[in-house]
Scaffold this motif. Structure first.
Motif, PDB file in Angstrom:
ATOM      1  N   PRO A 173     -29.469 -29.833  -6.466  1.00 55.24           N
ATOM      2  CA  PRO A 173     -28.457 -30.787  -6.005  1.00 55.24           C
ATOM      3  C   PRO A 173     -27.329 -30.074  -5.292  1.00 55.24           C
ATOM      4  O   PRO A 173     -27.000 -28.942  -5.592  1.00 55.24           O
ATOM      5  CB  PRO A 173     -27.975 -31.447  -7.302  1.00 55.24           C
ATOM      6  CG  PRO A 173     -28.313 -30.476  -8.373  1.00 55.24           C
ATOM      7  CD  PRO A 173     -29.566 -29.805  -7.928  1.00 55.24           C
ATOM      8  N   THR A 174     -26.740 -30.786  -4.352  1.00 52.63           N
ATOM      9  CA  THR A 174     -25.707 -30.156  -3.536  1.00 52.63           C
ATOM     10  C   THR A 174     -24.540 -31.104  -3.320  1.00 52.63           C
ATOM     11  O   THR A 174     -24.699 -32.304  -3.331  1.00 52.63           O
ATOM     12  CB  THR A 174     -26.267 -29.747  -2.171  1.00 52.63           C
ATOM     13  OG1 THR A 174     -25.192 -29.224  -1.383  1.00 52.63           O
ATOM     14  CG2 THR A 174     -26.871 -30.916  -1.424  1.00 52.63           C
ATOM     15  N   ASP A 175     -23.354 -30.508  -3.122  1.00 52.69           N
ATOM     16  CA  ASP A 175     -22.174 -31.273  -2.755  1.00 52.69           C
ATOM     17  C   ASP A 175     -21.856 -31.117  -1.278  1.00 52.69           C
ATOM     18  O   ASP A 175     -20.828 -31.545  -0.809  1.00 52.69           O
ATOM     19  CB  ASP A 175     -20.962 -30.808  -3.580  1.00 52.69           C
ATOM     20  CG  ASP A 175     -20.956 -31.446  -4.957  1.00 52.69           C
ATOM     21  OD1 ASP A 175     -21.715 -32.408  -5.145  1.00 52.69           O
ATOM     22  OD2 ASP A 175     -20.217 -30.972  -5.827  1.00 52.69           O
ATOM     23  N   ALA A 176     -22.744 -30.440  -0.560  1.00 55.18           N
ATOM     24  CA  ALA A 176     -22.495 -30.254   0.861  1.00 55.18           C
ATOM     25  C   ALA A 176     -22.478 -31.598   1.565  1.00 55.18           C
ATOM     26  O   ALA A 176     -23.236 -32.493   1.243  1.00 55.18           O
ATOM     27  CB  ALA A 176     -23.577 -29.359   1.467  1.00 55.18           C
ATOM     28  N   VAL A 177     -21.589 -31.723   2.547  1.00 58.84           N
ATOM     29  CA  VAL A 177     -21.402 -33.002   3.224  1.00 58.84           C
ATOM     30  C   VAL A 177     -21.589 -32.811   4.713  1.00 58.84           C
ATOM     31  O   VAL A 177     -21.148 -31.815   5.290  1.00 58.84           O
ATOM     32  CB  VAL A 177     -19.983 -33.555   2.937  1.00 58.84           C
ATOM     33  CG1 VAL A 177     -19.801 -34.904   3.617  1.00 58.84           C
ATOM     34  CG2 VAL A 177     -19.766 -33.690   1.441  1.00 58.84           C
ATOM     35  N   ALA A 178     -22.258 -33.770   5.347  1.00 54.22           N
ATOM     36  CA  ALA A 178     -22.437 -33.700   6.794  1.00 54.22           C
ATOM     37  C   ALA A 178     -21.088 -33.836   7.483  1.00 54.22           C
ATOM     38  O   ALA A 178     -20.102 -34.258   6.883  1.00 54.22           O
ATOM     39  CB  ALA A 178     -23.395 -34.799   7.238  1.00 54.22           C
ATOM     40  N   SER A 179     -21.065 -33.486   8.775  1.00 59.89           N
ATOM     41  CA  SER A 179     -19.806 -33.509   9.514  1.00 59.89           C
ATOM     42  C   SER A 179     -19.194 -34.899   9.575  1.00 59.89           C
ATOM     43  O   SER A 179     -17.996 -35.043   9.757  1.00 59.89           O
ATOM     44  CB  SER A 179     -20.028 -32.976  10.929  1.00 59.89           C
ATOM     45  OG  SER A 179     -20.991 -33.768  11.619  1.00 59.89           O
ATOM     46  N   ASN A 180     -20.016 -35.945   9.413  1.00 58.85           N
ATOM     47  CA  ASN A 180     -19.474 -37.310   9.430  1.00 58.85           C
ATOM     48  C   ASN A 180     -19.067 -37.793   8.044  1.00 58.85           C
ATOM     49  O   ASN A 180     -18.696 -38.951   7.875  1.00 58.85           O
ATOM     50  CB  ASN A 180     -20.485 -38.284  10.042  1.00 58.85           C
ATOM     51  CG  ASN A 180     -21.755 -38.413   9.216  1.00 58.85           C
ATOM     52  OD1 ASN A 180     -21.923 -37.720   8.202  1.00 58.85           O
ATOM     53  ND2 ASN A 180     -22.645 -39.289   9.635  1.00 58.85           N
ATOM     54  N   GLY A 181     -19.139 -36.937   7.043  1.00 61.00           N
ATOM     55  CA  GLY A 181     -18.670 -37.285   5.706  1.00 61.00           C
ATOM     56  C   GLY A 181     -19.696 -37.951   4.828  1.00 61.00           C
ATOM     57  O   GLY A 181     -19.388 -38.323   3.701  1.00 61.00           O
ATOM     58  N   ILE A 182     -20.924 -38.134   5.297  1.00 58.41           N
ATOM     59  CA  ILE A 182     -21.950 -38.835   4.516  1.00 58.41           C
ATOM     60  C   ILE A 182     -22.866 -37.828   3.822  1.00 58.41           C
ATOM     61  O   ILE A 182     -23.344 -36.878   4.437  1.00 58.41           O
ATOM     62  CB  ILE A 182     -22.783 -39.770   5.413  1.00 58.41           C
ATOM     63  CG1 ILE A 182     -21.911 -40.940   5.902  1.00 58.41           C
ATOM     64  CG2 ILE A 182     -23.999 -40.303   4.677  1.00 58.41           C
ATOM     65  CD1 ILE A 182     -22.638 -41.934   6.776  1.00 58.41           C
ATOM     66  N   THR A 183     -23.096 -38.042   2.524  1.00 60.84           N
ATOM     67  CA  THR A 183     -24.061 -37.258   1.759  1.00 60.84           C
ATOM     68  C   THR A 183     -25.185 -38.191   1.338  1.00 60.84           C
ATOM     69  O   THR A 183     -24.956 -39.218   0.705  1.00 60.84           O
ATOM     70  CB  THR A 183     -23.414 -36.649   0.505  1.00 60.84           C
ATOM     71  OG1 THR A 183     -22.283 -35.871   0.898  1.00 60.84           O
ATOM     72  CG2 THR A 183     -24.397 -35.763  -0.234  1.00 60.84           C
TER      73      THR A 183
END
Length: 611
Positions: free
Chosen positions: A36-46
């Motif tokens: 699992p990850t908390d990384a977020v795309a540049s548009n803020g959506i995970t």
């Protein structure tokens, strides 16, 4: 985004989760369930990782994501049966998880995307499709379009299917639900209807609803009629609604050469909110006067009024002052929001070393406790917190204030009324004949009030009051200049508190930094080494200021035997200050520095409010 101060050097961020898997840049998808990850795309959506497919409860997802241990969750489940709250809500209240982690787990549980509204580019036109009142009730807001017939809607609780159906009916569009933090949704809603948009609408409406001054309507009647026009009413209430939602303490309506400037004071700092066209200025001020039952015909002298209004189902009190200036009549509105004003001693933010002598003094049966500081430093809030701590059915508590800002159950509160002869001094004399146990005097402004209050403290009453001095030791000098004998001051006063309010760093965007020894020395802190602290950055959640809310800085001086002897012997303020520090009193700057180390506020903010 505010620029970093030259004396601050950013430190590299340390991730909360050391084993975070990277986001797949090609697909925008998070890592698989086993990582699992908390990384977020540049548009803020995970996007969901799939963990929620095998989880029965949100708490299971919290454990699977590594946010909290299984044992801690089991304990919360047991506590929830007695508390009557979901276990995940208990974990949030106990700071075992934060709001972002909870909303991410909820999204995983329901297999929905999670959106960070501080990053996501919100479409304000879409956000305006849903009325603010409905959005707050549902804790949901449209944030953009998926396609021509589908809205993307951010919700705090995706299990609320009735809310989802209502939003579809209200907008006439299909809805794709995503999950967002409730605080982020509220922050976005406070920005949805900008004031300048309301001004533009009012101008458009005013042109079709203006009142012509003819033979049958004198100018004063025309002004009153125009103040009741729908566009002007909507504009004034839009300003009030925006101010309440943003946590504004004061609204300033300031006439200028070409228009009227509207400024908000947030966390003690003014910023510009909107401009009202010149032709609407008189109608706006008249509308404010009508609301607060002031004389709209009187423009030569200042007027004061008070009114209670309901904003988004919340009751707030407004204190209104009008001012005749060279460029026209202006107004200032102080917003008294009881939801955010009343604090307990636990919420004041006093360090244990400061709180202990202060609380001991306010719990004594007699004596005087004085709180000092400039206007707007939170003195009344501190006194209200003290009253709340000691208020009980066995005590008769009476206050005299100018004016009564917040009503407290079980406390007899009196408004001063100089026009009727009710001043602090005359009211205090009458209070002493009403068998009080505790007396709170809103402010000691003159020698007569000071003397009556000191004598009341010596005759078996607990007296709480405020005074305008720069620091705690300066209070003794100020009372001496008022003509209060030094032996009375030494005998009556138990504790003196000096305080300021510093802005709190936004937890979402604050950045660690090192303060150089040179900067510490220039600010009056001798240090051979630098200090690690935090600096303001700025993001959408804090309006790009880097700060959200305020925290108190306190300097508490106990009237020890040594200080009492120095008071009687009329020692200087500097001498008393030196001894007080030797006996444990921290200065305002020292208390501020300790809070800067903890990341509650910034070094620059401490210097600003204590200079």
């Amino acid at each position: 985004m505010p620029e970093s101060a030259p004396h601050l050097r950013p430190l590299p961020d340390v991730p909360d989760e050391p084993n975070v898997a990277p986001l797949n840049e090609a697909t925008g998808m998070s890592a698989p369930a086993e990582a699992p990850t908390d990384a977020v795309a540049s548009n803020g959506i995970t996007h969901p990782s799939g963990i929620g497919r095998t989880a029965s409860f949100v708490t299971d997802v919290l454990v699977a994501l590594g946010y909290v241990g299984a044992e801690r969750v089991e304990a919360a489940v047991g506590e929830s049966r007695l508390a009557g709250k979901p276990p995940e809500r208990l974990l949030l209240e106990q700071n075992a998880i934060d709001a972002r982690q909870l909303s991410r787990a909820i999204a995983e549980r329901y297999g929905l995307d999670h959106v960070d509204l501080s990053v996501f580019p919100v479409d304000m036109a879409a956000a305006n499709l849903l009325p603010i009142s409905s959005a707050r009730r549902y804790q949901a807001v449209p944030i953009g379009y998926v396609d021509k017939e589908t809205l993307r809607v951010a919700m705090a609780d995706p299990a609320n299917v009735l809310a989802a159906d209502d939003i579809k009916m209200a907008t006439g569009l299909r809805c794709q639900m995503v999950v967002a933090d409730a605080a982020d949704i509220e922050s976005l809603l406070s920005r949805v209807n900008s004031l300048q948009s309301a001004v533009t609408e009012a101008i458009a409406g005013e042109s079709s609803a203006s009142v012509e001054v003819g033979d049958s309507l004198d100018p004063l009647d025309a002004l009153s009629a125009s103040a009741d026009d729908a566009p002007v009413v909507k504009l004034v209430y839009s300003i009030l609604g925006q101010a309440v939602n943003e946590g504004v303490s004061d609204i300033h309506f300031e006439p200028e050469q070409e228009d009227m400037r509207v400024r908000f004071r947030v966390d003690g700092v003014l910023h510009e909110a909107a401009h009202v066209p010149k032709r609407m200025v008189s109608a706006v001020v008249s509308r404010i006067k009508i609301m607060s039952e002031l004389d709209i015909a009187e423009r030569r002298i200042p007027q004061d009024g008070r009114v209670g209004v309901t904003v988004d189902d919340s009751r707030v009190d407004l204190r209104v002052t009008t001012l005749p200036t060279q460029r026209g009549e202006g107004a200032t509105i102080r917003i008294l929001d009881t939801r955010n004003a009343m604090r307990s001693l636990d919420q004041l933010g006093m360090n244990p070393e400061a709180r202990e002598p202060f609380e001991a003094a306010v719990r004594r049966p007699y004596g005087a406790v004085l709180v000092t500081g400039p206007t707007g430093s939170g003195k009344s809030t501190t006194l209200y917190a003290a009253l709340a701590a000691i208020n009980g059915v066995e005590r008769n508590v009476i206050t005299i204030e100018d004016p009564v800002e917040y009503q407290i159950d079980g406390v007899n509160q009196i408004n001063v009324n100089p026009k009727a002869g009710l001043t602090f001094a005359s009211g205090l004399r009458s209070i002493l004949r009403a068998d009080p146990d505790v007396i709170m005097v809103g402010e000691i402004r003159d020698a007569e009030t000071a003397r009556i209050g000191i004598e009341a403290a010596l005759t078996g009453h607990l007296v709480l009051s405020t005074l305008h001095t720069n620091d705690a030791p300066g209070t003794i000098t100020r009372l001496a200049k008022m003509g209060i004998e030094s032996f009375l001051t030494a005998s009556a006063i138990d504790c003196i508190v000096a305080q300021r309010l510093a802005r709190t760093l936004c937890p979402n965007c604050k950045q660690r930094a090192v303060i150089s020894p040179k900067s510490l020395a220039e600010a009056g802190f001798g240090s051979a080494t630098g200090m690690e602290a935090f600096e303001a950055v700025g993001c959408s959640r804090c309006g790009n200021t880097g700060y959200r809310g305020r925290v108190g800085l306190y300097s508490v001086m106990r009237m020890t035997e040594r200080i009492k002897d120095m008071t009687v012997n009329q020692a200087s303020q500097a001498e008393i200050s030196t001894v007080a520090r030797q006996e444990g009193m921290a200065t305002l700057r020292e208390d501020g520095l300790s809070k800067a180390r903890l990341g509650l506020t910034s070094f620059d903010e401490v210097v600003r409010v204590t200079t």
